[in-house]
Design a protein around this motif. Sequence first.
Motif, PDB file in Angstrom:
ATOM      1  N   ILE A  63       0.856  -1.179   0.000  1.00  0.00           N
ATOM      2  CA  ILE A  63       0.000   0.000   0.000  1.00  0.00           C
ATOM      3  C   ILE A  63       0.899   1.238   0.000  1.00  0.00           C
ATOM      4  O   ILE A  63       1.641   1.477   0.947  1.00  0.00           O
ATOM      5  CB  ILE A  63      -0.936   0.038   1.215  1.00  0.00           C
ATOM      6  N   ASP A  64       0.839   1.983  -1.086  1.00  0.00           N
ATOM      7  CA  ASP A  64       1.676   3.175  -1.219  1.00  0.00           C
ATOM      8  C   ASP A  64       0.981   4.400  -0.638  1.00  0.00           C
ATOM      9  O   ASP A  64      -0.204   4.626  -0.901  1.00  0.00           O
ATOM     10  CB  ASP A  64       1.994   3.445  -2.688  1.00  0.00           C
ATOM     11  N   HIS A  65       1.709   5.166   0.162  1.00  0.00           N
ATOM     12  CA  HIS A  65       1.270   6.512   0.526  1.00  0.00           C
ATOM     13  C   HIS A  65       1.704   7.429  -0.618  1.00  0.00           C
ATOM     14  O   HIS A  65       2.903   7.655  -0.818  1.00  0.00           O
ATOM     15  CB  HIS A  65       1.904   6.965   1.835  1.00  0.00           C
ATOM     16  N   VAL A  66       0.746   7.937  -1.367  1.00  0.00           N
ATOM     17  CA  VAL A  66       1.065   8.766  -2.540  1.00  0.00           C
ATOM     18  C   VAL A  66       1.959   9.930  -2.116  1.00  0.00           C
ATOM     19  O   VAL A  66       3.010  10.173  -2.704  1.00  0.00           O
ATOM     20  CB  VAL A  66      -0.224   9.251  -3.227  1.00  0.00           C
ATOM     21  N   VAL A  67       1.524  10.668  -1.123  1.00  0.00           N
ATOM     22  CA  VAL A  67       2.417  11.624  -0.461  1.00  0.00           C
ATOM     23  C   VAL A  67       3.080  10.856   0.673  1.00  0.00           C
ATOM     24  O   VAL A  67       2.435  10.549   1.687  1.00  0.00           O
ATOM     25  CB  VAL A  67       1.658  12.840   0.078  1.00  0.00           C
ATOM     26  N   PRO A  68       4.364  10.513   0.527  1.00  0.00           N
ATOM     27  CA  PRO A  68       5.018   9.685   1.555  1.00  0.00           C
ATOM     28  C   PRO A  68       4.972  10.354   2.930  1.00  0.00           C
ATOM     29  O   PRO A  68       5.041  11.578   3.048  1.00  0.00           O
ATOM     30  CB  PRO A  68       6.458   9.567   1.037  1.00  0.00           C
ATOM     31  N   LEU A  69       4.886   9.537   3.957  1.00  0.00           N
ATOM     32  CA  LEU A  69       4.774  10.093   5.302  1.00  0.00           C
ATOM     33  C   LEU A  69       6.011  10.889   5.682  1.00  0.00           C
ATOM     34  O   LEU A  69       5.907  11.946   6.309  1.00  0.00           O
ATOM     35  CB  LEU A  69       4.512   8.960   6.302  1.00  0.00           C
ATOM     36  N   SER A  70       7.185  10.391   5.309  1.00  0.00           N
ATOM     37  CA  SER A  70       8.395  11.149   5.659  1.00  0.00           C
ATOM     38  C   SER A  70       8.480  12.452   4.858  1.00  0.00           C
ATOM     39  O   SER A  70       9.009  13.459   5.356  1.00  0.00           O
ATOM     40  CB  SER A  70       9.643  10.298   5.423  1.00  0.00           C
ATOM     41  N   TYR A  71       7.952  12.442   3.639  1.00  0.00           N
ATOM     42  CA  TYR A  71       7.871  13.689   2.848  1.00  0.00           C
ATOM     43  C   TYR A  71       6.988  14.692   3.591  1.00  0.00           C
ATOM     44  O   TYR A  71       7.347  15.872   3.743  1.00  0.00           O
ATOM     45  CB  TYR A  71       7.301  13.371   1.474  1.00  0.00           C
ATOM     46  N   SER A  72       5.829  14.221   4.051  1.00  0.00           N
ATOM     47  CA  SER A  72       4.932  15.131   4.774  1.00  0.00           C
ATOM     48  C   SER A  72       5.604  15.653   6.043  1.00  0.00           C
ATOM     49  O   SER A  72       5.411  16.815   6.416  1.00  0.00           O
ATOM     50  CB  SER A  72       3.625  14.407   5.129  1.00  0.00           C
ATOM     51  N   TRP A  73       6.382  14.795   6.699  1.00  0.00           N
ATOM     52  CA  TRP A  73       7.093  15.204   7.913  1.00  0.00           C
ATOM     53  C   TRP A  73       8.034  16.365   7.598  1.00  0.00           C
ATOM     54  O   TRP A  73       8.087  17.357   8.344  1.00  0.00           O
ATOM     55  CB  TRP A  73       7.873  14.015   8.453  1.00  0.00           C
ATOM     56  N   GLN A  76      -4.723  10.519  10.366  1.00  0.00           N
ATOM     57  CA  GLN A  76      -5.632  10.670   9.234  1.00  0.00           C
ATOM     58  C   GLN A  76      -4.887  10.547   7.911  1.00  0.00           C
ATOM     59  O   GLN A  76      -5.318   9.813   7.014  1.00  0.00           O
ATOM     60  CB  GLN A  76      -6.344  12.022   9.311  1.00  0.00           C
ATOM     61  N   LEU A  77      -3.782  11.260   7.780  1.00  0.00           N
ATOM     62  CA  LEU A  77      -3.004  11.208   6.550  1.00  0.00           C
ATOM     63  C   LEU A  77      -2.539   9.793   6.241  1.00  0.00           C
ATOM     64  O   LEU A  77      -2.568   9.343   5.096  1.00  0.00           O
ATOM     65  CB  LEU A  77      -1.787  12.131   6.658  1.00  0.00           C
ATOM     66  N   ASP A 120      -5.864   7.681   5.220  1.00  0.00           N
ATOM     67  CA  ASP A 120      -6.854   8.276   4.316  1.00  0.00           C
ATOM     68  C   ASP A 120      -6.792   7.571   2.963  1.00  0.00           C
ATOM     69  O   ASP A 120      -5.747   7.563   2.308  1.00  0.00           O
ATOM     70  CB  ASP A 120      -6.547   9.764   4.141  1.00  0.00           C
ATOM     71  N   PRO A 121      -7.894   6.981   2.488  1.00  0.00           N
ATOM     72  CA  PRO A 121      -7.869   6.319   1.181  1.00  0.00           C
ATOM     73  C   PRO A 121      -7.489   7.241   0.038  1.00  0.00           C
ATOM     74  O   PRO A 121      -7.026   6.773  -1.003  1.00  0.00           O
ATOM     75  CB  PRO A 121      -9.298   5.771   1.022  1.00  0.00           C
ATOM     76  N   LEU A 122      -7.653   8.541   0.212  1.00  0.00           N
ATOM     77  CA  LEU A 122      -7.211   9.477  -0.820  1.00  0.00           C
ATOM     78  C   LEU A 122      -5.702   9.382  -1.034  1.00  0.00           C
ATOM     79  O   LEU A 122      -5.208   9.622  -2.142  1.00  0.00           O
ATOM     80  CB  LEU A 122      -7.594  10.911  -0.424  1.00  0.00           C
ATOM     81  N   ASN A 123      -4.976   9.037   0.010  1.00  0.00           N
ATOM     82  CA  ASN A 123      -3.513   9.003  -0.051  1.00  0.00           C
ATOM     83  C   ASN A 123      -2.960   7.587  -0.191  1.00  0.00           C
ATOM     84  O   ASN A 123      -1.753   7.380  -0.048  1.00  0.00           O
ATOM     85  CB  ASN A 123      -2.926   9.653   1.220  1.00  0.00           C
ATOM     86  N   LEU A 124      -3.816   6.615  -0.488  1.00  0.00           N
ATOM     87  CA  LEU A 124      -3.379   5.220  -0.452  1.00  0.00           C
ATOM     88  C   LEU A 124      -3.747   4.479  -1.736  1.00  0.00           C
ATOM     89  O   LEU A 124      -4.887   4.534  -2.190  1.00  0.00           O
ATOM     90  CB  LEU A 124      -4.012   4.510   0.750  1.00  0.00           C
ATOM     91  N   LEU A 125      -2.768   3.749  -2.278  1.00  0.00           N
ATOM     92  CA  LEU A 125      -2.990   2.936  -3.473  1.00  0.00           C
ATOM     93  C   LEU A 125      -2.295   1.591  -3.316  1.00  0.00           C
ATOM     94  O   LEU A 125      -1.087   1.548  -3.056  1.00  0.00           O
ATOM     95  CB  LEU A 125      -2.418   3.633  -4.716  1.00  0.00           C
ATOM     96  N   PRO A 126      -3.004   0.473  -3.476  1.00  0.00           N
ATOM     97  CA  PRO A 126      -2.328  -0.827  -3.565  1.00  0.00           C
ATOM     98  C   PRO A 126      -1.605  -0.912  -4.910  1.00  0.00           C
ATOM     99  O   PRO A 126      -2.199  -0.682  -5.964  1.00  0.00           O
ATOM    100  CB  PRO A 126      -3.480  -1.839  -3.505  1.00  0.00           C
ATOM    101  N   ALA A 161      -2.143  16.993  -0.979  1.00  0.00           N
ATOM    102  CA  ALA A 161      -1.477  18.197  -0.479  1.00  0.00           C
ATOM    103  C   ALA A 161      -2.493  19.291  -0.168  1.00  0.00           C
ATOM    104  O   ALA A 161      -2.384  19.984   0.861  1.00  0.00           O
ATOM    105  CB  ALA A 161      -0.451  18.681  -1.506  1.00  0.00           C
ATOM    106  N   VAL A 162      -3.487  19.458  -1.022  1.00  0.00           N
ATOM    107  CA  VAL A 162      -4.508  20.485  -0.786  1.00  0.00           C
ATOM    108  C   VAL A 162      -5.330  20.147   0.453  1.00  0.00           C
ATOM    109  O   VAL A 162      -5.563  21.006   1.321  1.00  0.00           O
ATOM    110  CB  VAL A 162      -5.425  20.617  -2.027  1.00  0.00           C
ATOM    111  N   LYS A 163      -5.779  18.896   0.550  1.00  0.00           N
ATOM    112  CA  LYS A 163      -6.629  18.501   1.674  1.00  0.00           C
ATOM    113  C   LYS A 163      -5.925  18.712   3.009  1.00  0.00           C
ATOM    114  O   LYS A 163      -6.549  19.159   3.983  1.00  0.00           O
ATOM    115  CB  LYS A 163      -7.047  17.036   1.531  1.00  0.00           C
ATOM    116  N   TYR A 164      -4.626  18.410   3.056  1.00  0.00           N
ATOM    117  CA  TYR A 164      -3.894  18.487   4.319  1.00  0.00           C
ATOM    118  C   TYR A 164      -3.043  19.750   4.428  1.00  0.00           C
ATOM    119  O   TYR A 164      -2.212  19.863   5.325  1.00  0.00           O
ATOM    120  CB  TYR A 164      -3.046  17.230   4.499  1.00  0.00           C
TER     121      TYR A 164
END
Length: 257
Positions: A166-176, A190-191, A194-200, A236-239
């Motif tokens: 499961i990929d975090h489209v915006v990686p968590l460490s990137y968001s950090w 939440q990030l 969130d299914p918006l940020n997740l892709l198998p 990015a917009v949502k968060y």
Amino acid sequence: MRRHSRIRTVWAAGAVLALTLVTGCEGLVEGDGPTASEGGAEAPAAGRAVSPLRNPDGTGPGLAPVVGDGPEAAARKLVEGLRTKGRGPRTGYDRDEFGYAWMDSADGVPLARNGCDTRNDLLKRDGQKLRFRSGSDCVVVAMTLDDPYTGTTVEWRKQQASEVQIDHVVPLSYSWQMGSSRWPESKREQLANDPLNLLPVQGRANSAKRDSGPASWLPPNRSVRCAYAVRFAQVAVKYELAVTAPDRQAMLRQCGG
């Protein structure tokens, strides 16, 4: 009578063929999931991938290409609205800062608190020919995934779990590095869920991406690169996350900018 018998035989053979085309060959698929006779459950396909422009909450399956002048213009407008700043230090980053992996209790996002963990929710959303563990309507043990990142089909079985990640489209460490280090933990949870940020996706593609932004990594499947840029921008917009200037430029290029 022989002629009538032959007609009935041909008709019966045609009916069998038609039934095979409709139902497919799921009974021949091997895996660690139980067969129907053993009480295993099968679920309907998640459906065709949809464009991120038509899937703003991420509850629809997959990542369909963004094509055409109108959709590409909408994609560029979305990306152009992103704030930019430099990527900060990774100091203090830890996956646990975003809650334990695949929690079902991250409030404020779709699919939360439905009795099924986030990973299995995503497998059910995007997978086809789903098979569940006996007695469960949550734990997926086998499925077919049309991987958006590589454009290939993955026949996944739970005993080879890492074949689909499961990929975090915006990686968590990137968001950090872009500011989530200062968020309350509930927002980071939440990030992360969130299914918006997740892709198998195919495991190897996800491993190659690591924590890269779009300037450093894009899906090998060129047809979904604009869609990937849109999804990155939607998160990015949502968060209220900024992206780096090179990342925004790379995203615009994927959508004809």
